[in-house]
Design a protein around this motif. Structure first.
Motif: not given
Length: 596
Positions: A361-377, A388-392
């Motif tokens: 149903v409009y409006p339709i928002y198509m979204y995507d994250f880029e994330t980063v992860k590491s063993a040590i927070p 952890i998202p850093f970009q969308y």
């Protein structure tokens, strides 16, 4: 020519003897070419490899010790970093050392040139004033090992293997088993064995709390669920009692010296050298067509693939006798589409596809994250390996009059600069961009990942919990159109990944013109940017060496060389979803199942 044996060789051998040959460094690639022929295997390669090994190593004898004098094999050399898996291992290793340095008199042998390590190991083993040794190296019977941590315990030592994982896995037993064999034969008395791993529930706040970050485990899981455990030392001794370790090592040496022609014939046999775990070998197959074989068959388990291949002589999906193979409905449909026995749209799935389409149903928002992860927070209130998202990127379809020329389509985006904790700014911008035209339908591809990120952020920022959970609850999955193979094209090759489905509908859609072409590349680039910032406040050896070896990215380099390319990549991801939704809509209209 004699070959040195390393821990990874032994671990591969215990999985299947054929792997010890295939995954040796000089054969460390997914496709191995011999005499213009190929062997292809479909298991996952480790994300790391050792350096070029030298065979002219010399031993230095010492009272009761045989030690490696000159060894080029080292996962700890920062010059060879080529994956984030290695980076996580190195960083966890660094912090594991800090864990012991707080309370013990320690000595780190990794600070010495390799040709000095043997003598230094002998010297420090005999130094009663030292309580903990980091990365001493030993050799026995041509087997070489580097021990993460040796902790003095009376007249003997505790052997501690450090893992950048949040759980103890059964295969970790082979790490310590191999080391125990070498050390005890070098007359090093081992009192206890531990696997030191990360606490997956560690919640990072302020300075790292090593007693909470690490778990020193004396047991390993006998089952995948962890419902049954066994003491590690007991497991090692039981394994050594029931098998001839020296015989295993000799077999590995024989395999490494096997002539190529003999190895080729051996690798093509059906036998799996894993002590009867599988009826047929699931690890190695003769050269296969790249498409439309049982090895591309949707969710067919490896053991059944091997049985069908070796027992039924079934390979090509174009074979006519597939109806007797007891496959799933989706697997049968895949074969029928390949053989043009059924169309792209399953006629029986009309109501299902119509119901899915009505969710848009409009409006339709198509979204995507880029994330980063590491063993040590790296961020406050985060856990090991948290995404952890850093970009969308967001593409908004305002109404059904949109088209691929971007008429009635809006685009919004965000990319962190890697300075400080950007998560709150990202979430505030995300909410603004996902509500610009009111609450609508939110679309992700394989939505579980995006929903997980939203839920994590909702917990982190309760003030935005209601709107973030509303977005999550209203998120639909573009991949649903392909579930149950309601829509399936032969070009999918048994995969529902957007990297397969999208090109199958639009051959011209590609990432080839972009500098960044994969999500893993985007994550790695942002991590390099993040570590450049972390280095400013952390002048210890790890970050100093890392900056030179892994080539972290400064703010100016980020602005000049990376921002544009990362934005283009993420934008391409969500625009690809628009293109795919367009093609699906056209297909359903052609069937007369939805209105024009």
């Amino acid at each position: 020519m004699l070959h040195k044996i390393y821990k990874e060789d032994y671990k591969n051998y215990r999985e299947c003897a054929k792997l010890s040959f295939l995954l040796r460094k000089e054969n460390h690639q997914k496709t191995i070419q011999w005499h213009d022929r190929e062997l292809t295997y479909f298991f996952s390669l480790p994300e790391f490899g050792d350096e070029k090994q030298k065979d002219d190593l010399t031993n230095i004898s010492a009272p009761s010790l045989e030690l490696l004098a000159n060894d080029d094999y080292s996962f700890s050399d920062l010059e060879v970093i080529d994956s984030e898996t290695i980076l996580d291992g190195l960083e966890v290793g660094y912090h594991a050392k800090q864990y012991f340095l707080r309370n013990y008199r320690c000595f780190d042998l990794d600070t010495y040139e390799k040709h000095l390590v043997a003598n230094k190991t002998v010297e420090k083993i005999l130094d009663a004033n030292l309580e903990v040794l980091f990365e001493p190296r030993f050799e026995y019977n041509g087997c070489v090992t580097k021990v993460d941590v040796l902790k003095r315990n009376g007249t003997g030592w505790d052997l501690i293997e450090v893992k950048a994982t949040t759980k103890v896995h059964r295969e970790h037993l082979y790490d310590v088993l191999y080391q125990y064999y070498i050390l005890t034969n070098c007359n090093i008395e081992i009192k206890n064995i531990y696997l030191m791993h990360l606490n997956g529930f560690y919640f990072h706040q302020g300075d790292l709390e090593y007693d909470n970050l690490f778990i020193l485990a004396s047991k390993y899981n006998l089952t995948t669920t962890g419902s049954k455990q066994e003491n590690i030392m007991v497991g090692v001794k039981k394994d050594l009692a029931k098998r001839d370790f020296n015989q295993d090592i000799q077999r590995i040496k024989d395999i490494f010296q096997m002539p190529v022609a003999e190895a080729l014939a051996w690798l093509k046999t059906s036998q799996c050298h894993n002590r009867g775990k599988y009826d047929y070998c699931i690890h190695v197959y003769a050269k296969l067509p790249k498409e439309h074989t049982i090895f591309n068959l949707y969710r067919l388990v490896k053991t059944k693939k091997a049985r069908l291949y070796y027992e039924n002589n079934f390979l090509s999906l174009y074979t006519s006798n597939f109806f007797d193979l007891n496959l799933t409905a989706n697997q049968y449909r895949q074969i029928k589409v390949v053989q043009n026995l059924e169309g792209v749209v399953a006629l029986s799935e009309r109501r299902y596809l119509q119901s899915i389409y009505k969710e848009y149903v409009y409006p339709i928002y198509m979204y995507d994250f880029e994330t980063v992860k590491s063993a040590i927070p790296k961020y406050e209130n985060s856990t090991p390996y948290e995404q952890i998202p850093f970009q969308y990127s967001i593409h908004v379809l305002l109404d059904n009059k949109f088209n691929e020329e971007k008429h009635n389509i809006k685009h919004y985006r965000y990319l962190s600069d890697g300075v400080g904790d950007h998560r709150l700014v990202l979430i505030e911008n995300l909410i603004k961009d996902l509500t610009r035209y009111g609450i609508g339908t939110y679309v992700a591809y394989n939505k579980s990942f995006e929903k997980q990120v939203l839920k994590k952020m909702a917990l982190l920022y309760p003030i935005y919990e209601e709107i973030l959970m509303q977005i999550s609850d209203r998120t639909v999955d573009l991949m649903d159109f392909f579930k149950n193979f309601a829509i399936y094209k032969a070009e999918f090759n048994g995969s529902l990944s957007i990297k397969k489905t999208l090109p199958a509908f639009n051959l011209e859609f590609s990432y080839d013109d972009l500098e960044v072409q994969k999500g893993t590349d985007a994550s790695s680039l942002f991590r390099k940017r993040l570590y450049n910032e972390l280095q400013k406040d952390n002048n210890h050896l790890f970050f100093l060496k890392l900056n030179n070896a892994w080539k972290t990215i400064s703010w100016q380099q980020w602005q000049d060389n990376y921002v544009k390319n990362l934005l283009l990549y993420c934008e391409r991801d969500t625009y690809g979803m628009v293109v795919l939704f367009t093609k699906i809509s056209e297909l359903l209209r052609e069937q007369g199942w939805i209105e024009w």
